[in-house]
Design a protein around this motif. Sequence first.
Motif, PDB file in Angstrom:
ATOM      1  N   LEU A 166     -10.249   5.183 -20.729  1.00  0.00           N
ATOM      2  CA  LEU A 166      -9.084   4.300 -20.752  1.00  0.00           C
ATOM      3  C   LEU A 166      -8.360   4.435 -19.421  1.00  0.00           C
ATOM      4  O   LEU A 166      -8.263   5.536 -18.878  1.00  0.00           O
ATOM      5  N   VAL A 167      -7.876   3.322 -18.882  1.00  0.00           N
ATOM      6  CA  VAL A 167      -7.166   3.337 -17.602  1.00  0.00           C
ATOM      7  C   VAL A 167      -5.688   3.031 -17.844  1.00  0.00           C
ATOM      8  O   VAL A 167      -5.346   2.053 -18.520  1.00  0.00           O
ATOM      9  N   LEU A 168      -4.824   3.873 -17.279  1.00  0.00           N
ATOM     10  CA  LEU A 168      -3.382   3.624 -17.284  1.00  0.00           C
ATOM     11  C   LEU A 168      -2.980   3.265 -15.852  1.00  0.00           C
ATOM     12  O   LEU A 168      -2.954   4.118 -14.977  1.00  0.00           O
ATOM     13  N   LEU A 169      -2.716   1.996 -15.625  1.00  0.00           N
ATOM     14  CA  LEU A 169      -2.287   1.527 -14.309  1.00  0.00           C
ATOM     15  C   LEU A 169      -0.774   1.678 -14.210  1.00  0.00           C
ATOM     16  O   LEU A 169      -0.032   1.026 -14.938  1.00  0.00           O
ATOM     17  N   VAL A 170      -0.328   2.549 -13.305  1.00  0.00           N
ATOM     18  CA  VAL A 170       1.098   2.838 -13.154  1.00  0.00           C
ATOM     19  C   VAL A 170       1.634   2.107 -11.930  1.00  0.00           C
ATOM     20  O   VAL A 170       1.042   2.169 -10.843  1.00  0.00           O
ATOM     21  N   VAL A 171       2.755   1.410 -12.104  1.00  0.00           N
ATOM     22  CA  VAL A 171       3.397   0.712 -10.995  1.00  0.00           C
ATOM     23  C   VAL A 171       4.853   1.153 -10.898  1.00  0.00           C
ATOM     24  O   VAL A 171       5.422   1.692 -11.840  1.00  0.00           O
ATOM     25  N   ASP A 172       5.429   0.910  -9.734  1.00  0.00           N
ATOM     26  CA  ASP A 172       6.831   1.244  -9.469  1.00  0.00           C
ATOM     27  C   ASP A 172       7.686   0.026  -9.796  1.00  0.00           C
ATOM     28  O   ASP A 172       7.695  -0.952  -9.046  1.00  0.00           O
ATOM     29  N   SER A 173       8.407   0.091 -10.907  1.00  0.00           N
ATOM     30  CA  SER A 173       9.150  -1.090 -11.362  1.00  0.00           C
ATOM     31  C   SER A 173      10.496  -1.257 -10.656  1.00  0.00           C
ATOM     32  O   SER A 173      11.321  -2.067 -11.088  1.00  0.00           O
ATOM     33  N   THR A 174      10.727  -0.512  -9.574  1.00  0.00           N
ATOM     34  CA  THR A 174      11.940  -0.736  -8.779  1.00  0.00           C
ATOM     35  C   THR A 174      11.671  -1.713  -7.635  1.00  0.00           C
ATOM     36  O   THR A 174      12.608  -2.126  -6.950  1.00  0.00           O
ATOM     37  N   VAL A 175      10.400  -2.058  -7.408  1.00  0.00           N
ATOM     38  CA  VAL A 175      10.037  -3.005  -6.351  1.00  0.00           C
ATOM     39  C   VAL A 175       9.067  -4.035  -6.930  1.00  0.00           C
ATOM     40  O   VAL A 175       8.307  -3.728  -7.853  1.00  0.00           O
ATOM     41  N   PRO A 176       9.074  -5.269  -6.418  1.00  0.00           N
ATOM     42  CA  PRO A 176       8.168  -6.291  -6.958  1.00  0.00           C
ATOM     43  C   PRO A 176       6.709  -5.946  -6.696  1.00  0.00           C
ATOM     44  O   PRO A 176       6.380  -5.160  -5.803  1.00  0.00           O
ATOM     45  N   ALA A 177       5.819  -6.533  -7.484  1.00  0.00           N
ATOM     46  CA  ALA A 177       4.384  -6.370  -7.280  1.00  0.00           C
ATOM     47  C   ALA A 177       4.008  -6.866  -5.889  1.00  0.00           C
ATOM     48  O   ALA A 177       4.545  -7.855  -5.395  1.00  0.00           O
ATOM     49  N   GLY A 178       3.070  -6.146  -5.265  1.00  0.00           N
ATOM     50  CA  GLY A 178       2.671  -6.508  -3.906  1.00  0.00           C
ATOM     51  C   GLY A 178       1.168  -6.509  -3.738  1.00  0.00           C
ATOM     52  O   GLY A 178       0.403  -6.419  -4.702  1.00  0.00           O
ATOM     53  N   GLY A 179       0.734  -6.581  -2.493  1.00  0.00           N
ATOM     54  CA  GLY A 179      -0.684  -6.644  -2.185  1.00  0.00           C
ATOM     55  C   GLY A 179      -1.445  -5.420  -2.641  1.00  0.00           C
ATOM     56  O   GLY A 179      -2.604  -5.528  -3.060  1.00  0.00           O
ATOM     57  N   GLY A 180      -0.806  -4.244  -2.562  1.00  0.00           N
ATOM     58  CA  GLY A 180      -1.473  -3.019  -2.998  1.00  0.00           C
ATOM     59  C   GLY A 180      -1.791  -3.039  -4.479  1.00  0.00           C
ATOM     60  O   GLY A 180      -2.863  -2.574  -4.904  1.00  0.00           O
ATOM     61  N   ASP A 181      -0.871  -3.578  -5.276  1.00  0.00           N
ATOM     62  CA  ASP A 181      -1.110  -3.696  -6.717  1.00  0.00           C
ATOM     63  C   ASP A 181      -2.239  -4.683  -7.010  1.00  0.00           C
ATOM     64  O   ASP A 181      -3.095  -4.436  -7.856  1.00  0.00           O
ATOM     65  N   ARG A 182      -2.242  -5.801  -6.278  1.00  0.00           N
ATOM     66  CA  ARG A 182      -3.288  -6.803  -6.494  1.00  0.00           C
ATOM     67  C   ARG A 182      -4.658  -6.258  -6.094  1.00  0.00           C
ATOM     68  O   ARG A 182      -5.670  -6.579  -6.731  1.00  0.00           O
TER      69      ARG A 182
END
Length: 318
Positions: free
Chosen positions: A108-124
Amino acid sequence: MTDETNLISSLSDLPRIPNAPPGFKSGFVGIIGRPNVGKSTLMNQLVGQKIAITSPVAQTTRNRLRGILTTEKAQIIFVDTPGIHKPHHELGKVIVQNAQNAINSVDLVLLVVDSTVPAGGGDRFIIDLLEKTKNPIILGLNKSDQQSSNSEAINESYLALAKPYDWPILQFSALNGSGIEALQEKLIEQLELGPYYYPPDLVTDQPERFIMGELIREQILLQTRQEVPHSVAVVIESVEETPNLTRVFAAINVERDSQKGIIIGKNGSMLKEIGTAARTAIQKLIAGEVYLKLFVKVEPKWRQSRSRLSEFGYRLEE
């Protein structure tokens, strides 16, 4: 006493792995994300103990580190991976390749993002990598406690990325623990029935020496600036144990004489500060008194050398 008798005796001292009860679930969960989104802090929060180092410096994690959470219903083995980024040297290539390999080696994969900044190229970029896996994926919006007034727009930017894949989405704070219980339940829900992989009281499968080295490196990350943190490799050269004291001898490897000077500091002040803080952390790890001796060595361009990387413990993992 024969060698065979010694082996049998040592095996009998190992913690036993019990049989799992009916309905018990288990599996490996890869914690994936960009650098500095809070993956190590999250794993420490999930297992209830500090086993991964954290700092404000990006790309803190270099090796895949396993943390183990065992409850009455499940055993989850978390794989804390290095932040996925564009590498600039051999060390970076090894780090990123290991993180990518982890995506396909877990349940199972848990993709963690920083919700203090908008999604960016690194997330994509990471989502493009995840398209190639058949494993289930959960999107975790971390740092909910630090969100500002435009949090709704930021969250929407991540929801838009996840919507085509119908991923479950949870919001939480790895720092203060809010939302962690709901995340834990969702992870268990997504896992299959399975056995205990480790004894129930184990929180990591990493050797104690590895954790000691990471605790020393953490203090270097926290107390130095500029180019020094990324140029450091800590090697535990020896550990001597007595009933009342554990002596730890560690080498701090850097790439340039100027970096050595920064770590040592004026009259040895910085090295003393690093050593004092690291010794306190190691004492908590082993629950005993520690004598810590640090040496600083210059190993030019070690991050570009595959042989040096291997010596310092950075290898490509399957």
